[in-house]
Write an enzyme that holds these catalytic residues in place. Structure first.
Site, PDB file in Angstrom:
ATOM      1  N   HIS A  86      36.909  45.516  41.122  1.00  0.00           N
ATOM      2  CA  HIS A  86      38.090  45.045  40.372  1.00  0.00           C
ATOM      3  C   HIS A  86      38.391  46.037  39.242  1.00  0.00           C
ATOM      4  O   HIS A  86      39.518  46.481  39.056  1.00  0.00           O
ATOM      5  CB  HIS A  86      37.812  43.638  39.832  1.00  0.00           C
ATOM      6  CG  HIS A  86      38.742  43.177  38.740  1.00  0.00           C
ATOM      7  ND1 HIS A  86      38.697  43.687  37.458  1.00  0.00           N
ATOM      8  CD2 HIS A  86      39.734  42.265  38.740  1.00  0.00           C
ATOM      9  CE1 HIS A  86      39.612  43.116  36.715  1.00  0.00           C
ATOM     10  NE2 HIS A  86      40.267  42.241  37.467  1.00  0.00           N
ATOM     11  N   ASN A  87      37.348  46.399  38.490  1.00  0.00           N
ATOM     12  CA  ASN A  87      37.547  47.330  37.371  1.00  0.00           C
ATOM     13  C   ASN A  87      37.947  48.713  37.869  1.00  0.00           C
ATOM     14  O   ASN A  87      38.747  49.395  37.233  1.00  0.00           O
ATOM     15  CB  ASN A  87      36.272  47.430  36.524  1.00  0.00           C
ATOM     16  CG  ASN A  87      36.070  46.211  35.661  1.00  0.00           C
ATOM     17  OD1 ASN A  87      36.641  45.153  35.931  1.00  0.00           O
ATOM     18  ND2 ASN A  87      35.263  46.319  34.640  1.00  0.00           N
ATOM     19  N   LYS A 116      33.404  42.477  40.937  1.00  0.00           N
ATOM     20  CA  LYS A 116      33.956  42.693  39.575  1.00  0.00           C
ATOM     21  C   LYS A 116      34.023  44.194  39.271  1.00  0.00           C
ATOM     22  O   LYS A 116      34.980  44.689  38.675  1.00  0.00           O
ATOM     23  CB  LYS A 116      33.102  41.959  38.528  1.00  0.00           C
ATOM     24  CG  LYS A 116      33.491  42.289  37.072  1.00  0.00           C
ATOM     25  CD  LYS A 116      34.878  41.818  36.738  1.00  0.00           C
ATOM     26  CE  LYS A 116      35.578  42.323  35.518  1.00  0.00           C
ATOM     27  NZ  LYS A 116      34.928  42.686  34.323  1.00  0.00           N
ATOM     28  N   GLU A 148      41.456  48.571  38.582  1.00  0.00           N
ATOM     29  CA  GLU A 148      42.130  48.542  37.265  1.00  0.00           C
ATOM     30  C   GLU A 148      42.257  49.964  36.679  1.00  0.00           C
ATOM     31  O   GLU A 148      43.316  50.334  36.169  1.00  0.00           O
ATOM     32  CB  GLU A 148      41.283  47.640  36.356  1.00  0.00           C
ATOM     33  CG  GLU A 148      41.688  47.530  34.924  1.00  0.00           C
ATOM     34  CD  GLU A 148      40.647  46.710  34.142  1.00  0.00           C
ATOM     35  OE1 GLU A 148      40.334  45.562  34.532  1.00  0.00           O
ATOM     36  OE2 GLU A 148      40.129  47.230  33.135  1.00  0.00           O
ATOM     37  N   SER A 161      36.860  38.360  34.432  1.00  0.00           N
ATOM     38  CA  SER A 161      37.941  39.261  34.031  1.00  0.00           C
ATOM     39  C   SER A 161      39.034  38.507  33.282  1.00  0.00           C
ATOM     40  O   SER A 161      39.264  37.330  33.536  1.00  0.00           O
ATOM     41  CB  SER A 161      38.561  39.949  35.244  1.00  0.00           C
ATOM     42  OG  SER A 161      39.675  40.731  34.813  1.00  0.00           O
TER      43      SER A 161
END
Ligand code: NDP
Length: 467
Positions: free
Chosen positions: A191-192, A188, A195, A133
């Site tokens: 994480h997105n 990940k 986000e 990222s």
């Protein structure tokens, strides 16, 4: 030329930046890009533009690319996720030796990573699914990296990955061994998802505040907030976006209001559904993007709805600020709880504190809150189990409901704020109306129900038809 320490396949936005980062840190590197119609000169152009980086060798032919590297080879794929990864693995396999390491740095689905890990293990090749990222800039100057696979193969690449990664406030790399098989890509993906929700919350604030304030005023508030506990990369860039002008006009006003996505938000939501965790903010943020895509219909329907008065909303900025803090905490609560759920289901044994730590720099969701979470997770597994945080959420609950009511009075949809509020209200209710759902299920499907006056192991069925 001496043999390279590292190889990168794919000189797109991310691959170029990662390669320069590796090179600049003193590791001799080989780079490869396919010669595709229209993309014949990618490698040549890259080498020309970056001729001062003398430890980079470029290739358009896989065998020489592989032969140019020290064994065990460490090959970083920075190409499109999906079939392209499987095709590339198939092309690489004939040239690889046992013990070589392939690292997939793209946004691959974690279940695909698990399949690839198993397949390559059977061939004696190590596979690391590594979330990356930070976008183009992060990849160039220090991304946050989330590698998953085996600890043994990670140990062989850790020196390079940890050198090129961003560093936290104590100087430690924002890269750590996450856990087995697809866990690096799973985190990940989440994480997105976090986000997506962080972006949506800011977008909803923009919608609400711009009923009364101009862009400069909103940006000033955001910049002010960014000096304290609300500090985050996304808040900072949003303040900058709000101030960007094209001639006399704000650029933001010229951008079509249809949000696109590349899928990781919906993957996170699907994973939450499959794993049984209520990740409502993330999903609401994905759906808000989908709704925005119906621009033409929205225009038609909007012409048929009642017109609101031009009267300005009275904005209570302190209350809105608290509502934002509240919703961000719930967003992180849900994201990390999803990771915890996956850890339990897949027996990954992931370390939430370490994950929060590697997300404190280099990545898109870096923030002051993430710094706090890194230490909070050393004591609690759930953010709202922390008594200080619970007290805070309890205190700010009214600010969220006030903000939502205010927005609704101006027909402003606050999808993610509402999701945060509903989650909090339901999670802190000792009685929910789910008893009626159970009765309905039993009525039409004989699915049975438990009773509060009987043992929880006992299940009952009723003939509900009223004679
Ligand atoms: P780009 O579109 O800029 O580059 C894609 C690269 O993949 C190009 O080098 C392209 O080669 C190559 N490629 C595409 N299809 C194939 C194929 N079938 N075989 C071999 N090579 C292929 O993408 P990004 O650099 O932005 O992204 C790369 C990966 O990193 C993606 O998985 C993305 O989701 C992920 N990612 C991206 C981030 C970002 O901010 N952009 C952040 C974090 C992760 P060619 O030039 O020949 O088309």
């Amino acid at each position: 030329m001496i043999k390279s320490d590292f190889g990168v396949i794919g000189l797109g936005v991310m691959g170029k930046s990662i390669s320069l980062n590796v090179s600049e840190n003193g590791f001799p590197i080989s780079v490869y890009n396919r010669e595709f119609p229209g993309e014949e000169y990618v490698v040549e152009d890259f080498l020309k533009t970056n001729h001062s980086f003398t430890n980079i060798q470029g290739f358009t032919e896989l065998k020489s690319f592989i032969d140019s590297q020290k064994t065990p080879r460490k090959i970083f794929l920075m190409i499109k996720a999906g079939d392209a990864i499987d095709q590339m693995i198939d092309q690489l396999l004939p040239f690889l030796s046992k013990g070589d390491i392939i690292i997939d740095g793209g946004n691959s689905h974690y279940l695909d990573t698990k399949k690839r890990f198993d397949f390559l293990s059977s061939k004696g090749i190590n596979f690391i699914g590594c979330g990356v990222s930070g976008g183009e800039e992060g990849a160039r100057s220090g991304p946050s990296m989330m590698p998953g696979g085996t600890k043994e193969s990670y140990n062989q690449v850790s020196q390079i990955l940890e050198t090129i990664a961003a560093k936290d406030s104590n100087g430690k790399p924002c890269c750590t061994f996450v856990g087995p098989e697809g866990s690096g890509h799973f985190v990940k993906m989440v994480h997105n998802g976090i986000e997506y929700a962080e972006m949506q919350l800011l977008t909803e604030l923009y919608a609400l505040l711009s009923t009364t304030l101009n862009y400069q005023e909103i940006a000033q508030y955001f910049l002010e907030w960014n000096k304290g506990e609300l500090e985050s990369f996304l808040l900072e860039i949003t303040a900058n976006i709000l101030q960007k002008k094209e001639g006399n006009d704000y650029l933001l006003d010229k951008i079509l209001d249809k949000a696109q996505n590349k899928g990781t938000g919906s993957w996170s939501s699907i994973a939450a559904l499959n794993l049984g965790y209520p990740n409502t903010i993330m999903s609401s943020a994905v759906f808000a993007r989908y709704i925005s895509s119906f621009k033409e219909k929205r225009v038609v329907y909007s012409n048929q709805t009642k017109k609101l008065s031009d009267e300005k909303l009275s904005i209570d900025i302190e209350s809105i600020k608290k509502a934002y803090q509240f919703a961000r905490i719930i967003n992180h609560q849900q994201g990390f709880a999803l990771i915890k759920q996956a850890t339990d289901v897949y027996e990954w044994n992931l370390n939430l504190s370490e994950l929060a730590r590697i997300w404190t720099n280099g990545c898109i969701i870096r923030s002051a809150l993430m710094n706090d979470l890194s230490s909070l997770f050393t004591k609690n597994e759930d953010i709202i189990d922390d008594s200080k945080t619970f007290k805070f959420l309890n205190q700010f609950e009214n600010d969220v409901s006030k903000t939502i009511q205010n927005a609704f009075s101006k027909r402003i949809a606050l999808d993610s704020f509402c999701s945060a509020y509903n989650y909090w209200i339901s999670m802190t209710s000792n009685k929910l109306p789910a008893n009626l759902i159970q009765a309905q299920r039993d009525y039409f499907g004989a699915h049975t129900y438990q009773r509060i006056d009987k043992d929880s192991n006992e299940y009952f069925h009723t003939n509900w038809k009223v004679k």
